[in-house]
Design a protein around this motif. Structure first.
Motif, PDB file in Angstrom:
ATOM      1  N   ALA A 350     -26.974 -15.481 -22.732  1.00  0.00           N
ATOM      2  CA  ALA A 350     -27.330 -14.879 -24.187  1.00  0.00           C
ATOM      3  C   ALA A 350     -28.492 -15.634 -24.612  1.00  0.00           C
ATOM      4  N   TRP A 351     -28.411 -16.959 -24.624  1.00  0.00           N
ATOM      5  CA  TRP A 351     -29.866 -17.692 -25.044  1.00  0.00           C
ATOM      6  C   TRP A 351     -31.189 -17.121 -24.609  1.00  0.00           C
ATOM      7  N   ILE A 352     -31.384 -17.086 -23.369  1.00  0.00           N
ATOM      8  CA  ILE A 352     -32.205 -16.579 -22.592  1.00  0.00           C
ATOM      9  C   ILE A 352     -32.430 -15.085 -22.646  1.00  0.00           C
ATOM     10  N   LEU A 353     -31.466 -14.348 -22.728  1.00  0.00           N
ATOM     11  CA  LEU A 353     -31.601 -12.811 -22.567  1.00  0.00           C
ATOM     12  C   LEU A 353     -32.296 -12.470 -24.222  1.00  0.00           C
ATOM     13  N   ILE A 354     -31.627 -13.087 -25.142  1.00  0.00           N
ATOM     14  CA  ILE A 354     -32.157 -12.739 -26.195  1.00  0.00           C
ATOM     15  C   ILE A 354     -33.641 -13.257 -26.622  1.00  0.00           C
ATOM     16  N   THR A 355     -33.919 -14.402 -26.050  1.00  0.00           N
ATOM     17  CA  THR A 355     -35.373 -14.770 -26.252  1.00  0.00           C
ATOM     18  C   THR A 355     -36.137 -13.946 -25.485  1.00  0.00           C
ATOM     19  N   ALA A 407     -25.338  -6.435 -24.415  1.00  0.00           N
ATOM     20  CA  ALA A 407     -26.387  -5.595 -25.150  1.00  0.00           C
ATOM     21  C   ALA A 407     -27.782  -5.753 -24.509  1.00  0.00           C
ATOM     22  N   ALA A 408     -28.043  -7.165 -24.761  1.00  0.00           N
ATOM     23  CA  ALA A 408     -29.412  -7.618 -24.461  1.00  0.00           C
ATOM     24  C   ALA A 408     -29.842  -7.127 -22.938  1.00  0.00           C
ATOM     25  N   THR A 409     -28.770  -7.296 -22.089  1.00  0.00           N
ATOM     26  CA  THR A 409     -29.081  -6.858 -20.735  1.00  0.00           C
ATOM     27  C   THR A 409     -29.410  -5.490 -20.727  1.00  0.00           C
ATOM     28  N   VAL A 410     -28.610  -4.384 -21.229  1.00  0.00           N
ATOM     29  CA  VAL A 410     -28.713  -2.957 -21.314  1.00  0.00           C
ATOM     30  C   VAL A 410     -30.105  -2.902 -22.170  1.00  0.00           C
ATOM     31  N   LEU A 411     -30.293  -3.386 -22.942  1.00  0.00           N
ATOM     32  CA  LEU A 411     -31.558  -3.334 -23.676  1.00  0.00           C
ATOM     33  C   LEU A 411     -32.695  -3.468 -22.939  1.00  0.00           C
ATOM     34  N   MET A 412     -32.769  -4.526 -22.051  1.00  0.00           N
ATOM     35  CA  MET A 412     -33.911  -4.740 -21.237  1.00  0.00           C
ATOM     36  C   MET A 412     -34.219  -3.779 -20.067  1.00  0.00           C
TER      37      MET A 412
END
Length: 485
Positions: A350-355, A407-412
């Protein structure tokens, strides 16, 4: 020299390797120093008094996200894109930080009173607000150093701050002066770091910050999405301790805080990497969509691989680890720590995904993800903690981290950046199972034995299932930026 610093960045490979070394050193020393200080404080004070400290820290840390108005990450990104704006932006950011500092100090006391905090907790909250406020004022100078690829200087300052602060706190508590005196010393160290950071930046770039209210307002508004991400991420991490303090009291807060302190120490691993590559990811997002996707995908997969053995072996050895660090008075913290470790393979990515979401020009979307996560986290804690206790709060953390990473993965993916990080790393999951079995079989032996054996099993198992080759051509070495200019 200043102009050269601003216009001649090193190659990506060399910059990332250097940043990883210095940031790793800063985080490593800082984590060890803070870890020792926390262990001494917890052992000397006991769960109830330590719980007062944790309650004050959780409240102030949640409020201290206001210090991120005029986010330092925003300053790094803008400096990476337009180095000549550093002086202008720095002055305006400092005006914002000063205003935020006053607000946090007042809010900490007012909310502490409203929540029924004791006199000691209120005193601690005020001192912690001053300490974190001083850190917030010095951080823009260190962010400026990061923006011009002088992270080794910023890291040295961070190390100095961590070591002196930890040493002062340990001496105060160990000599019987109490937790309030310990925080006073830590706050004084943070205040002294402000001129030190200013002078360090001035040696590399001739910067004389001259902020204006109009400029500060513009920076605050422009950087708000970055601020919102930091605000929500921090609040999600500490809101649970505030709920526990109000519902269950200081002793359970102390037990939860002890487990969470150990969990936070482990977070320095993804933090090292993200801080080291932040400027690089910002540049790739601006320059090359394909390189950006590849870099983020491999980074996320590796963070997942790092987290797996910590979670698998750690859950088996959690009780021994808690007792080793905090002593027998914290037995109630042991099951909490075991559950929190389950979250690592979710929280590390999640650290790198949100970044990546933020730097991919979608900071508003990252903010929305974290708003939902924070709201659900607080609601779940309010509903579950009164009936199921602090272990339930730990499971809420697991669910929160899982939702944020997904959620971050899906959004990307919806933005056209399809990340296969879980598919790349999935073959390592059975290997992590072998690590857990190894730790279970050897847990009766001295703690270093199952830890070392688990590490060997994991490394050999990774090789057998095809790592690092599965990560793509060049493997781990490629991951850390071998795209030299």
């Amino acid at each position: 020299m200043g102009a050269e610093s601003l216009t001649a960045p090193p190659s990506l490979a060399r910059a990332i390797r250097k940043n990883l070394a210095f940031v790793g050193l800063a985080y490593g020393i800082g984590a060890v120093a803070g870890f020792i200080a926390q262990a001494v404080i917890a052992r000397e004070l006991g769960p109830a008094t330590y719980g007062e400290y944790i309650a004050a820290l959780a409240l102030v840390t949640t409020l201290a996200v206001l210090y991120e108005v005029g986010a330092n990450e925003y300053l790094v990104r803008e400096t990476a894109h337009e180095p000549h704006r550093l002086g202008e932006l720095l002055g305006d950011v400092l005006v914002v930080k000063l205003a935020a500092g006053a607000s946090v100090g007042i809010l900490a006391v007012v909310l502490g009173l409203a929540l029924g905090y004791s006199t000691t907790e209120l005193a601690l909250a005020g001192l912690l607000a001053a300490m974190l406020g001083a850190n917030a004022i010095s951080k823009p100078f260190r962010a400026g150093l990061q923006g011009i690829e002088r992270l080794e200087v910023a890291s040295s300052l961070s190390i100095l701050n961590a070591v002196l602060s930890a040493a002062g706190m340990i001496v105060m508590v160990a000599t019987g002066h109490g937790i309030v005196a310990a925080i006073v010393v830590s706050a004084l160290v943070s205040v002294a770091l402000i001129p030190a950071s200013w002078l360090a930046l001035a040696r590399h770039v001739p910067v004389a910050p001259r902020g204006t209210w109009a400029g500060a307002r513009a920076v605050a508004l422009t950087s708000f999405p970055f601020t919102a991400v930091t605000l929500l991420a921090s609040a999600t991490s500490y809101a649970d301790a505030v709920v526990i303090r109000v519902v269950l009291g200081t002793t359970e807060t102390g037990n939860y805080g002890a487990a969470y302190r150990l969990f936070v120490v482990l977070q320095f691993l993804p933090a090292i990497y993200v801080d080291s590559v932040y400027r690089t990811v910002a540049s790739l997002a601006h320059e090359s969509a394909s390189d950006f996707r590849e870099f983020v995908e491999r980074s996320t997969a590796v963070l997942f691989l790092i987290a797996l053995p910590l979670a698998a072996g750690g859950t088996v050895l959690a009780d021994q680890l808690v007792e080793l660090v905090f002593g027998g008075a914290y037995t109630d913290a042991q099951p909490v720590f075991a559950v929190l470790l389950v979250s690592l393979p979710l929280s590390f990515p999640a650290w790198i995904l949100i970044t990546a979401v933020v730097l991919g020009d979608r900071p508003q979307s990252a903010g929305k993800i974290l708003i939902v996560a924070l709201s659900a986290n607080i609601l779940a804690n309010v509903i579950l903690v009164p009936q199921y206790g602090i272990v339930a709060s730990a499971w809420v953390t697991v669910a929160t981290d899982a939702c944020v990473a997904l959620a971050a993965t899906v959004l990307m993916a919806r933005r056209g950046v399809h990340l296969r990080w879980l598919r790349l790393a999935a073959p390592a999951i059975p290997v992590a199972g072998l690590v857990a079995l190894t730790a279970l079989a050897l847990r009766g032996l001295p703690l270093p034995v199952p830890i070392a054996a688990g590490a060997i099993v994991y490394l050999v198992g990774l090789k057998l299932v095809g790592f690092p080759g599965r990560l793509g051509v060049g493997g781990f070495r490629e991951l850390v930026g071998s795209r030299a200019e």
